[in-house]
Design an enzyme around this catalytic site. Structure first.
Site, PDB file in Angstrom:
ATOM      1  N   SER A 166       0.846  -1.203   0.000  1.00 24.97           N
ATOM      2  CA  SER A 166       0.000   0.000   0.000  1.00 24.97           C
ATOM      3  C   SER A 166       0.883   1.255   0.000  1.00 24.97           C
ATOM      4  O   SER A 166       2.110   1.157   0.053  1.00 24.97           O
ATOM      5  CB  SER A 166      -0.917  -0.018   1.216  1.00 24.97           C
ATOM      6  OG  SER A 166      -0.141   0.089   2.390  1.00 24.97           O
ATOM      7  N   TYR A 167       0.243   2.404  -0.001  1.00 27.10           N
ATOM      8  CA  TYR A 167       0.973   3.671  -0.094  1.00 27.10           C
ATOM      9  C   TYR A 167       1.991   3.806   1.045  1.00 27.10           C
ATOM     10  O   TYR A 167       1.635   3.683   2.217  1.00 27.10           O
ATOM     11  CB  TYR A 167      -0.042   4.823  -0.042  1.00 27.10           C
ATOM     12  CG  TYR A 167       0.551   6.147  -0.403  1.00 27.10           C
ATOM     13  CD1 TYR A 167       0.960   6.393  -1.707  1.00 27.10           C
ATOM     14  CD2 TYR A 167       0.721   7.142   0.545  1.00 27.10           C
ATOM     15  CE1 TYR A 167       1.519   7.608  -2.047  1.00 27.10           C
ATOM     16  CE2 TYR A 167       1.269   8.354   0.215  1.00 27.10           C
ATOM     17  CZ  TYR A 167       1.670   8.586  -1.080  1.00 27.10           C
ATOM     18  OH  TYR A 167       2.227   9.780  -1.410  1.00 27.10           O
ATOM     19  N   PRO A 168       3.259   4.038   0.693  1.00 25.24           N
ATOM     20  CA  PRO A 168       4.296   3.945   1.733  1.00 25.24           C
ATOM     21  C   PRO A 168       4.564   5.215   2.521  1.00 25.24           C
ATOM     22  O   PRO A 168       5.440   5.222   3.361  1.00 25.24           O
ATOM     23  CB  PRO A 168       5.541   3.555   0.925  1.00 25.24           C
ATOM     24  CG  PRO A 168       5.331   4.199  -0.393  1.00 25.24           C
ATOM     25  CD  PRO A 168       3.839   4.243  -0.641  1.00 25.24           C
TER      26      PRO A 168
END
Length: 623
Positions: free
Chosen positions: A323-325
């Site tokens: 997922s978005y880091p």
DNA sequence: GCAAGGTC
């Protein structure tokens, strides 16, 4: 679904054409009007005051793809009745929303100074996209129902948040510019300037407090004087190693010897168990993963720099594996589907046995322990896709490590806590009716339920077993009862030396920046990297210790000697400004007032720096 | 060329 936008009752039906497009971060940059090269400003310190207060700034569409993106928004909006802004739900996202609104109304042509009054203009009815037909969608993840709810409950852009970000931008630009120009100019006259034309000594409200942390640790280490301390130790039949006394060590050798002589004169060759305390210790399973935690752990475990870690995480995100880091959130929404992630991971054979124990509320499962942080823009970092061995073989070893870390942390966070049985045994030597004797404490810890630790072991190479001898001692200790006698093998007075604090490593610096609010999840790594490229700090290859260079030390010490330490080298000023920004958002302060106040402080800073600049230069020569 | 904040 769109009835609210057209002021229709919920029963009406309406056909809506919906076009979705995107931006990629900020659309604009903010800079001074006219070109203001460093060379031009470097030769005249007094002119820097103008840069701080008078020289106008402008905001314009800038960046490789941004002109096309802005134009695309403008063109698509020509045919649109409504504009729904769906940028991140944080203050920067609100500002980007304003940039989108500007692009919708003006296309590329908002290079003129357009401050927040223009936002008010845009939100009045003077322009095509205004308060009547511009909407703000509030969402923090892309789960279907969550999105639906957000679309059906549209909000409005918040001018106060936009103003807060605008204030930060102007503050950073003006303060960064004046001090960077001053420092560059002056350091070019010192021995540091081997290549005077190219030397660049920058100042920023994040990089300097970060440098301050590194120099502060350096100071504490170099000012440290070790002191000898004394203690009494024993060796018993229980274990081979020395056990020091339970009381704090003494700095007085004579006093220690007196106590020792008292007990040795008892002529007793045993110690007596005076108390046994048995408890449980809970070792909590990890919390959902944030960027800062990911960077700290990858630095600690694999020696990656924060920037490297984010680069690999970014790469994994772009290919859909995680997922978005960049996130500050360490809690999951109540309806998060853990099973689908666990099922996905069970495609990978090395994870399968563990996934089977966790999935469907299996024996090891426990809902992750939510933390208290939420940026309301993103979820924690978790795996999205499993990877086949073939694809994995094409990855670099670093990418594999980061992916594996994210997966294992996720699985571990879905597990029950580990439980230890602890046993604290106090051994007394020399107690009589007239004297207390000396206490020695030995602790044993036996893992009762591994739970999440079973999964964590996936992160480390096999064959990592702890010494068996320790376990045997643990078991021996746990069996002791009050009154048991244990034979002494050796006793004596030990001598130790106090040690300086350890050098700061990247993980420690990230922690300090994080708790002091220096930088954000996405930028902390960048700031540390800047300190390295400016040659303010160096990272030792072998030890990974962060040490300041002579240049870095001279900067911090110089500002401290000028009496500007608290404002320039410490995190307080930046934190104070962040608080003022929050007051802009809550309506207690105006952006203009915050800016004026900050600029007054920096105007004094600049005056002092110009007056006392010789201190900085003197400092530079000494080093 | 310089800040810090987004993003790829």
């Amino acid at each position: 679904m769109f009835n609210k936008y057209f002021s229709l009752g919920s029963r009406s039906t309406i056909d809506v054409n919906c076009t979705v497009t995107a931006v990629m971060g900020h659309l604009t940059s903010t800079d001074f009007e006219n070109t203001n090269s460093i060379a031009k400003w470097c030769n005249d310190d007094l002119q820097l005051q103008y840069l701080l207060s008078t020289v106008p700034i402008r905001t314009y569409v800038q960046g490789e793809n941004n002109p096309q993106i802005a134009l695309n928004i403008y063109n698509l909006c020509e045919r649109a009745d409504h504009l729904i802004i769906c940028t991140d739900c944080d203050t920067e996202g609100e500002y980007i929303g304003w940039e989108v609104l500007m692009a919708a109304n003006y296309g590329l042509h908002f290079e003129k100074e357009r401050d927040c009054s223009v936002l008010k203009e845009a939100l009045s009815n003077k322009v095509r996209f205004n308060s009547g037909n511009v909407w703000r969608m509030e969402f923090s993840n892309v789960e279907k129902n969550h999105l639906k709810k957000a679309v059906t409950n549209p909000k409005k852009l918040d001018p106060k948040k936009v103003e807060a970000v605008r204030t930060r931008i102007e503050f950073d630009l003006r303060t960064g510019s004046i001090l960077t120009r001053y420092l560059t100019n002056h350091y070019r006259k010192t021995p540091y300037a081997e290549d005077a034309k190219n030397l660049l000594v920058s100042y920023g409200s994040c990089q300097f407090p970060a440098l301050g942390f590194v120099v502060d640790r350096y100071d504490r280490i170099s000012n440290f004087t070790p002191e000898e301390f004394y203690y009494i130790y024993i060796k018993t039949e229980l274990a081979k190693n020395k056990v020091g006394w339970a009381r704090p060590n003494l700095y007085d050798r004579f006093a220690t010897s007196l106590i020792y002589e008292n007990v040795i004169n008892m002529d007793s060759d045993v110690v007596t168990v005076s108390s046994v305390v048995k408890k449980h210790r809970i070792d909590y399973s990890p919390q959902p993963l944030t960027t800062v935690e990911l960077q700290k752990e990858c630095s600690r475990l694999f020696n990656f720099s924060a920037k490297e870690t984010l680069k690999h995480a970014e790469n994994l995100y772009q290919s859909g594996f995680i997922s978005y880091p960049r996130t500050e959130t360490n809690c999951y929404p109540p309806d998060f589907d853990f099973d689908s992630v666990i099922n996905q991971l069970s495609n990978m054979p090395e994870y399968t046995p563990y996934c089977e124990k966790i999935v469907n509320e299996g024996a090891l499962f426990k809902k992750p322990r939510n933390g208290s942080k939420n940026d309301f823009a993103h979820l924690p970092i978790y795996p999205l896709l499993s990877v086949s061995q073939n694809v994995k073989n094409t990855w670099t070893s670093q990418k594999k490590l980061v992916y594996n870390f994210v997966c294992v942390k996720f699985l571990a966070s879905c597990c029950k806590d580990a439980i230890y049985n602890t046993c604290t045994v106090t051994l007394n030597w020399g107690k009589t009716s007239t004297q207390e004797g000396v206490d020695f404490v030995q602790k044993a810890e036996i893992l009762q339920e591994a739970n999440y630790k079973e999964v964590i072991s996936l992160m480390f190479s096999k064959n990592q077993k702890k010494g068996k001898s320790k376990e045997v001692i643990n078991l021996k200790l746990a069996e002791l009862k009050v009154g048991d006698k244990i034979k002494l093998l050796e006793t004596g007075v030990g001598i130790g030396k106090t040690t300086p604090p350890p050098w700061l490593k990247e993980a420690g610096l990230i922690t300090l920046m994080d708790i002091n609010g220096i930088g954000t999840d996405a930028t902390i790594g960048e700031h540390i990297e800047t300190l390295k490229t400016r040659n303010y700090i160096k990272c030792e290859d072998r030890t990974k210790y962060l040490k300041p260079t002579a240049l870095g030390i001279s900067l911090i010490h110089g500002f401290q000697k000028m009496g500007l330490g608290p404002i320039i080298t410490k995190p307080f000023f930046r934190s104070e400004m962040e608080q003022s920004l929050h007051k802009i958002i809550s309506g207690q302060l105006q952006g203009r007032d915050v800016l004026n106040q900050c600029m007054r402080s920096y105007s004094k800073v600049l005056k002092t720096t110009i007056q006392k600049g010789h201190i900085l230069i003197g400092e530079a020569k000494v080093n």
